[in-house]
Scaffold this motif. Structure first.
Motif, PDB file in Angstrom:
ATOM      1  N   GLN A 157     -30.758 -10.801 -37.150  1.00 15.06           N
ATOM      2  CA  GLN A 157     -30.672  -9.240 -37.194  1.00 15.06           C
ATOM      3  C   GLN A 157     -29.456  -8.962 -36.603  1.00 15.06           C
ATOM      4  OE1 GLN A 157     -33.393  -7.198 -34.264  1.00 15.06           O
ATOM      5  NE2 GLN A 157     -34.452  -7.093 -36.211  1.00 15.06           N
ATOM      6  N   VAL A 158     -28.910  -7.737 -37.180  1.00 13.34           N
ATOM      7  CA  VAL A 158     -27.896  -7.015 -36.851  1.00 13.34           C
ATOM      8  C   VAL A 158     -28.199  -5.594 -36.548  1.00 13.34           C
ATOM      9  CG1 VAL A 158     -25.509  -6.310 -37.374  1.00 13.34           C
ATOM     10  CG2 VAL A 158     -26.185  -8.827 -37.901  1.00 13.34           C
ATOM     11  N   TRP A 159     -27.742  -5.081 -35.559  1.00 13.19           N
ATOM     12  CA  TRP A 159     -27.921  -3.690 -35.126  1.00 13.19           C
ATOM     13  C   TRP A 159     -26.405  -3.115 -35.445  1.00 13.19           C
ATOM     14  CZ3 TRP A 159     -31.977  -1.294 -31.844  1.00 13.19           C
ATOM     15  CH2 TRP A 159     -33.134  -1.782 -31.890  1.00 13.19           C
ATOM     16  N   VAL A 160     -26.563  -1.911 -36.255  1.00 11.85           N
ATOM     17  CA  VAL A 160     -25.149  -1.448 -36.539  1.00 11.85           C
ATOM     18  C   VAL A 160     -25.200   0.455 -35.991  1.00 11.85           C
ATOM     19  CG1 VAL A 160     -23.565  -0.440 -38.290  1.00 11.85           C
ATOM     20  CG2 VAL A 160     -24.748  -2.737 -38.659  1.00 11.85           C
ATOM     21  N   ARG A 161     -24.410   0.683 -35.155  1.00 12.55           N
ATOM     22  CA  ARG A 161     -24.410   2.084 -34.860  1.00 12.55           C
ATOM     23  C   ARG A 161     -23.144   2.676 -35.503  1.00 12.55           C
ATOM     24  NH1 ARG A 161     -23.935   4.251 -28.644  1.00 12.55           N
ATOM     25  NH2 ARG A 161     -24.297   6.534 -29.172  1.00 12.55           N
ATOM     26  N   LEU A 162     -23.334   3.821 -36.284  1.00 13.08           N
ATOM     27  CA  LEU A 162     -22.107   4.367 -37.290  1.00 13.08           C
ATOM     28  C   LEU A 162     -22.594   5.862 -37.403  1.00 13.08           C
ATOM     29  CD1 LEU A 162     -23.821   5.171 -39.843  1.00 13.08           C
ATOM     30  CD2 LEU A 162     -23.857   2.654 -40.470  1.00 13.08           C
ATOM     31  N   ARG A 163     -21.455   6.354 -37.860  1.00 14.17           N
ATOM     32  CA  ARG A 163     -21.404   7.688 -38.149  1.00 14.17           C
ATOM     33  C   ARG A 163     -21.597   8.061 -39.696  1.00 14.17           C
ATOM     34  NH1 ARG A 163     -21.658  10.222 -33.552  1.00 14.17           N
ATOM     35  NH2 ARG A 163     -21.388  12.360 -34.660  1.00 14.17           N
ATOM     36  N   MET A 164     -22.210   8.945 -40.052  1.00 13.07           N
ATOM     37  CA  MET A 164     -22.292   9.384 -41.548  1.00 13.07           C
ATOM     38  C   MET A 164     -21.419  10.701 -41.720  1.00 13.07           C
ATOM     39  SD  MET A 164     -25.063   9.864 -44.436  1.00 13.07           S
ATOM     40  CE  MET A 164     -25.068  10.908 -45.908  1.00 13.07           C
ATOM     41  N   GLN A 165     -20.446  10.544 -42.301  1.00 17.52           N
ATOM     42  CA  GLN A 165     -19.274  11.723 -42.470  1.00 17.52           C
ATOM     43  C   GLN A 165     -18.927  12.219 -43.824  1.00 17.52           C
ATOM     44  OE1 GLN A 165     -16.080   9.992 -40.276  1.00 17.52           O
ATOM     45  NE2 GLN A 165     -17.034  10.749 -38.506  1.00 17.52           N
ATOM     46  N   ASP A 166     -18.781  13.263 -44.326  1.00 15.81           N
ATOM     47  CA  ASP A 166     -18.535  13.807 -45.480  1.00 15.81           C
ATOM     48  C   ASP A 166     -18.511  15.427 -45.663  1.00 15.81           C
ATOM     49  OD1 ASP A 166     -17.606  13.746 -48.008  1.00 15.81           O
ATOM     50  OD2 ASP A 166     -19.357  12.788 -49.134  1.00 15.81           O
TER      51      ASP A 166
END
Length: 173
Positions: free
Chosen positions: A60-69
């Motif tokens: 398992q991988v947990w990914v914290r990100l931002r969605m930008q556009d």
């Protein structure tokens, strides 16, 4: 997987995704990832997903990100395979956080869950909290058929990206 959503990379999707149903799509596996990518890129044409943190192990991988556009075309939502809502383009920028949990097996994604800050995104688009001007614009889109035309266009783009003849490749809650 996020590179696929950004660029619709079919070869990468085939190598990284096993048959699971990615939200918001009704298609399984890499076709679903590609259809979801086309659905998002229809409304947000220059998507960026800067990753701010990752943690994981072999399963398992947990990914914290931002969605930008910037919101440049209609943002169409489906429910049970039918048009639910189409938000006309606002020209506004979005920048909000998401956390994705990817289940892995043999180096491939076999499952996905997400926690997205949709309320922040809708606020940035000026859709939430609702106001009369936005409501009238959305009703106008529905009454003039623009919402239906946008749904047909995004469905065709998603189906083409997935290599599917289906004219309704996406559906969201």
């Amino acid at each position: 997987m996020y590179r696929n959503l950004k660029s619709a990379g079919a070869l990468k999707a085939d190598r990284t995704v096993c048959p699971f149903r990615p939200f918001p799509c009704t298609l399984l596996g890499s076709a679903g990832v590609l259809a979801s990518s086309a659905w998002m890129r229809f409304a947000f044409t220059d998507l960026r997903f800067p990753i701010t943190a990752t943690v994981g192990n072999d399963s398992q991988v947990w990914v914290r990100l931002r969605m930008q556009d910037r919101h440049t075309s209609p943002f169409v939502r489906f429910r049970d395979g039918a048009l639910d809502q189409a938000t006309p383009p606002t020209g506004r920028d979005i920048d909000f956080e998401q956390i994705h949990i990817l289940d892995l097996r043999d180096g491939q994604v076999i499952g996905h869950e997400a926690v997205r800050d949709d309320i922040t995104m809708l606020g940035q688009l000026g859709v939430f909290p609702p106001n009369p001007a936005v409501g009238l614009r959305m009703v106008g889109w529905k009454l003039t058929g623009k919402a239906t035309r946008a749904a047909a266009l995004v469905s065709a783009a998603a189906a083409a990206a997935a290599g599917s003849p289906s004219a309704n490749a996406t559906s969201t809650d």
